[in-house]
Scaffold this motif. Structure first.
Motif, PDB file in Angstrom:
ATOM      1  N   GLU A 296      10.065   5.248  51.022  1.00 24.64           N
ATOM      2  CA  GLU A 296       9.235   6.393  50.662  1.00 24.64           C
ATOM      3  C   GLU A 296      10.049   7.685  50.754  1.00 24.64           C
ATOM      4  N   THR A 297      10.868   7.761  51.779  1.00 26.59           N
ATOM      5  CA  THR A 297      11.670   8.970  51.983  1.00 26.59           C
ATOM      6  C   THR A 297      12.734   9.126  50.901  1.00 26.59           C
ATOM      7  N   SER A 298      13.414   8.026  50.566  1.00 32.02           N
ATOM      8  CA  SER A 298      14.534   8.133  49.622  1.00 32.02           C
ATOM      9  C   SER A 298      14.064   8.437  48.205  1.00 32.02           C
ATOM     10  N   ILE A 299      12.959   7.826  47.772  1.00 31.14           N
ATOM     11  CA  ILE A 299      12.503   8.089  46.396  1.00 31.14           C
ATOM     12  C   ILE A 299      11.978   9.511  46.270  1.00 31.14           C
ATOM     13  N   LEU A 300      11.357  10.018  47.322  1.00 31.06           N
ATOM     14  CA  LEU A 300      10.894  11.408  47.313  1.00 31.06           C
ATOM     15  C   LEU A 300      12.084  12.363  47.309  1.00 31.06           C
ATOM     16  N   LYS A 301      13.104  12.005  48.079  1.00 27.59           N
ATOM     17  CA  LYS A 301      14.314  12.827  48.134  1.00 27.59           C
ATOM     18  C   LYS A 301      15.029  12.846  46.782  1.00 27.59           C
ATOM     19  N   ASN A 302      15.065  11.676  46.107  1.00 26.18           N
ATOM     20  CA  ASN A 302      15.717  11.607  44.795  1.00 26.18           C
ATOM     21  C   ASN A 302      14.972  12.435  43.749  1.00 26.18           C
ATOM     22  N   ALA A 303      13.643  12.372  43.771  1.00 25.48           N
ATOM     23  CA  ALA A 303      12.853  13.168  42.822  1.00 25.48           C
ATOM     24  C   ALA A 303      13.060  14.655  43.085  1.00 25.48           C
ATOM     25  N   ASP A 304      13.157  15.023  44.349  1.00 24.71           N
ATOM     26  CA  ASP A 304      13.368  16.424  44.702  1.00 24.71           C
ATOM     27  C   ASP A 304      14.766  16.881  44.263  1.00 24.71           C
ATOM     28  N   LYS A 305      15.733  15.982  44.399  1.00 25.46           N
ATOM     29  CA  LYS A 305      17.097  16.300  43.952  1.00 25.46           C
ATOM     30  C   LYS A 305      17.135  16.502  42.441  1.00 25.46           C
ATOM     31  N   ALA A 306      16.387  15.669  41.717  1.00 22.44           N
ATOM     32  CA  ALA A 306      16.324  15.807  40.261  1.00 22.44           C
ATOM     33  C   ALA A 306      15.626  17.109  39.876  1.00 22.44           C
ATOM     34  N   LEU A 307      14.614  17.491  40.630  1.00 18.68           N
ATOM     35  CA  LEU A 307      13.924  18.764  40.382  1.00 18.68           C
ATOM     36  C   LEU A 307      14.888  19.930  40.571  1.00 18.68           C
ATOM     37  N   TYR A 308      15.673  19.850  41.613  1.00 23.13           N
ATOM     38  CA  TYR A 308      16.649  20.910  41.886  1.00 23.13           C
ATOM     39  C   TYR A 308      17.630  21.042  40.714  1.00 23.13           C
ATOM     40  N   ALA A 309      18.009  19.892  40.134  1.00 19.62           N
ATOM     41  CA  ALA A 309      18.921  19.921  38.985  1.00 19.62           C
ATOM     42  C   ALA A 309      18.257  20.613  37.792  1.00 19.62           C
ATOM     43  N   SER A 310      16.950  20.351  37.573  1.00 16.94           N
ATOM     44  CA  SER A 310      16.236  21.024  36.488  1.00 16.94           C
ATOM     45  C   SER A 310      16.244  22.530  36.699  1.00 16.94           C
ATOM     46  N   LYS A 311      16.061  22.957  37.942  1.00 17.20           N
ATOM     47  CA  LYS A 311      16.067  24.386  38.256  1.00 17.20           C
ATOM     48  C   LYS A 311      17.451  24.979  38.012  1.00 17.20           C
ATOM     49  N   GLU A 312      18.466  24.279  38.464  1.00 16.97           N
ATOM     50  CA  GLU A 312      19.833  24.773  38.343  1.00 16.97           C
ATOM     51  C   GLU A 312      20.283  24.868  36.886  1.00 16.97           C
ATOM     52  N   ASN A 313      19.725  23.995  36.036  1.00 14.91           N
ATOM     53  CA  ASN A 313      20.167  23.947  34.643  1.00 14.91           C
ATOM     54  C   ASN A 313      19.316  24.829  33.714  1.00 14.91           C
ATOM     55  N   GLY A 314      18.551  25.736  34.298  1.00 13.75           N
ATOM     56  CA  GLY A 314      17.842  26.695  33.461  1.00 13.75           C
ATOM     57  C   GLY A 314      16.330  26.645  33.513  1.00 13.75           C
ATOM     58  N   ARG A 315      15.743  25.718  34.285  1.00 20.85           N
ATOM     59  CA  ARG A 315      14.289  25.589  34.431  1.00 20.85           C
ATOM     60  C   ARG A 315      13.614  25.124  33.131  1.00 20.85           C
ATOM     61  N   ASN A 316      12.307  24.932  33.190  1.00 19.88           N
ATOM     62  CA  ASN A 316      11.520  24.434  32.059  1.00 19.88           C
ATOM     63  C   ASN A 316      12.154  23.166  31.495  1.00 19.88           C
ATOM     64  N   GLN A 317      12.569  22.280  32.412  1.00 16.70           N
ATOM     65  CA  GLN A 317      13.254  21.051  32.023  1.00 16.70           C
ATOM     66  C   GLN A 317      12.718  19.873  32.827  1.00 16.70           C
ATOM     67  N   VAL A 318      13.010  18.673  32.310  1.00 20.84           N
ATOM     68  CA  VAL A 318      12.709  17.415  32.991  1.00 20.84           C
ATOM     69  C   VAL A 318      14.025  16.690  33.250  1.00 20.84           C
ATOM     70  N   THR A 319      14.258  16.305  34.491  1.00 21.34           N
ATOM     71  CA  THR A 319      15.496  15.608  34.857  1.00 21.34           C
ATOM     72  C   THR A 319      15.146  14.346  35.635  1.00 21.34           C
ATOM     73  N   HIS A 320      15.724  13.225  35.237  1.00 19.66           N
ATOM     74  CA  HIS A 320      15.590  11.989  36.007  1.00 19.66           C
ATOM     75  C   HIS A 320      16.806  11.846  36.893  1.00 19.66           C
ATOM     76  N   ILE A 321      16.624  11.345  38.083  1.00 24.69           N
ATOM     77  CA  ILE A 321      17.723  11.242  39.048  1.00 24.69           C
ATOM     78  C   ILE A 321      18.883  10.430  38.478  1.00 24.69           C
ATOM     79  N   MET A 322      18.578   9.457  37.598  1.00 27.69           N
ATOM     80  CA  MET A 322      19.652   8.639  37.037  1.00 27.69           C
ATOM     81  C   MET A 322      20.559   9.428  36.097  1.00 27.69           C
ATOM     82  N   GLU A 323      20.104  10.587  35.668  1.00 27.00           N
ATOM     83  CA  GLU A 323      20.921  11.415  34.775  1.00 27.00           C
ATOM     84  C   GLU A 323      21.978  12.199  35.544  1.00 27.00           C
ATOM     85  N   ILE A 324      21.838  12.290  36.853  1.00 24.35           N
ATOM     86  CA  ILE A 324      22.792  13.093  37.620  1.00 24.35           C
ATOM     87  C   ILE A 324      23.542  12.261  38.645  1.00 24.35           C
ATOM     88  N   LYS A 325      23.250  10.963  38.720  1.00 18.63           N
ATOM     89  CA  LYS A 325      23.970  10.119  39.679  1.00 18.63           C
ATOM     90  C   LYS A 325      25.337   9.734  39.137  1.00 18.63           C
TER      91      LYS A 325
END
Length: 325
Positions: A296-325
């Motif tokens: 439960e902790t790791s999947i939540l952490k991965n989704a949060d990491k993907a969200l952070y990537a969406s923010k870093e890349n300009g916002r208004n985006q959808v990022t899957h964790i597999m796109e940044i691993k």
């Protein structure tokens, strides 16, 4: 019965849904002076006083039926010598090979418990009704009616309280507590049956500016509107909840990585294309799909990491964790 359970430092009694005793440990037998044949295949109420039977019916069964468990029920049982022995009872319902059973743990009370005055008064009325035979029927019928009415009221109140405890007051969505329970269920299904699911975290872009510019009431209106948009566009089987602040979360059962991206993109577009009183609201999203070794902790952490990537890349985006691993 396992030897450790048989001689556990507390009583153990297993009963059917109708209250028939199916198993009992030696500790309870020794404490009460009974033999196994005295209790097994007998109704548990056979060792209760009339007052305690009514307590059992008005609290134990409603709680078992509503919640599947009972905690810290104060009750007295009669031993072999007909002496009243006070116990604290904890019970839990489960199915064993398709048969519903209720396991009860009974810890003897070492000190007399001061019951609430109303309960003592009700108990006294019930006992007097049985002792005074000429008045018993009329009085007992009235008490039964009151108990049934209060029990029905209690069931209604409990249902409301349960719903309130898992609902976010502002948006009407499920809250973080409910989300954690559902996430645990999905992880169990994935571990036991291999059923994939995806987790999406949604964050409103520049939400602080909304509050700073338009005020917190407008910020609340935005949160409520976003909740309605998400609820309208998700599938029937999906679960949407508010994590807190401007963060929302989706659990998408039976959803692969590509499917989760399509769903999230559709939601992102729906938010961006909606009419907003303040002009424009956009969201960023992060997704993680269940994979071997996840918790439960790791999947939540991965989704949060993907969200952070969406923010870093300009916002208004959808990022899957597999796109940044």
């Amino acid at each position: 019965m396992d030897e450790r359970l048989k001689y556990a430092p507390c009583g153990y009694v297993s009963i059917t849904h109708k209250g028939m005793v199916t198993d009992v440990n030696q500790t309870f037998l020794d404490l009460m002076g009974y033999q196994p044949e005295d209790l097994v295949d007998q109704h548990l109420e056979s060792i209760m006083s009339t007052a305690n039977k009514l307590i059992f019916h008005s609290y134990f069964y409603p709680q078992i039926n509503l919640n599947g468990h009972v905690e810290e029920l104060f009750i007295s049982l009669k031993d072999k010598e007909k002496q009243s022995i006070p116990f604290i009872l904890n019970g839990r319902r489960f199915e064993n090979d398709g048969v519903e059973v209720i396991d009860c743990v009974l810890v003897q009370m070492r000190k007399r418990i001061d019951y609430e005055q109303e309960l003592r008064s009700a108990k006294k009325q019930i006992e007097e009704a049985y002792w005074e035979k000429d008045q018993a029927l009329a009085k007992l019928e009235q008490i039964h009616k009151e108990i049934e009415q209060k029990q029905a009221e209690l069931m209604e109140i409990n249902a409301v309280l349960v719903e309130l405890s898992v609902t976010d007051k502002l948006t009407g969505l499920k809250n973080r507590r409910f989300f954690q329970e559902k996430l645990e269920e999905q992880m169990n299904l994935y571990g036991e049956q291999g059923l994939l699911f995806s987790l999406v975290i949604i964050d409103i872009d520049h939400f602080k500016q909304v509050n700073d510019t338009w005020g917190h009431q407008m910020g609340d209106d935005v949160l409520e509107s976003l909740a309605k948009i998400l609820t309208f566009h998700v599938r029937e089987e999906d679960m949407v909840a508010r994590l807190g602040g401007e963060e929302f979360v989706l659990i998408l059962p039976n959803t692969t990585e590509p499917e989760s991206k399509k769903i999230a993109e559709r939601l992102r577009a729906a938010v961006a294309e909606s009419s907003w009183e303040i002009g424009s609201i956009k969201v960023s999203m992060g997704i993680a799909t269940s994979s071997p070794g996840d918790s439960e902790t790791s999947i939540l952490k991965n989704a949060d990491k993907a969200l952070y990537a969406s923010k870093e890349n300009g916002r208004n985006q959808v990022t899957h964790i597999m796109e940044i691993k």
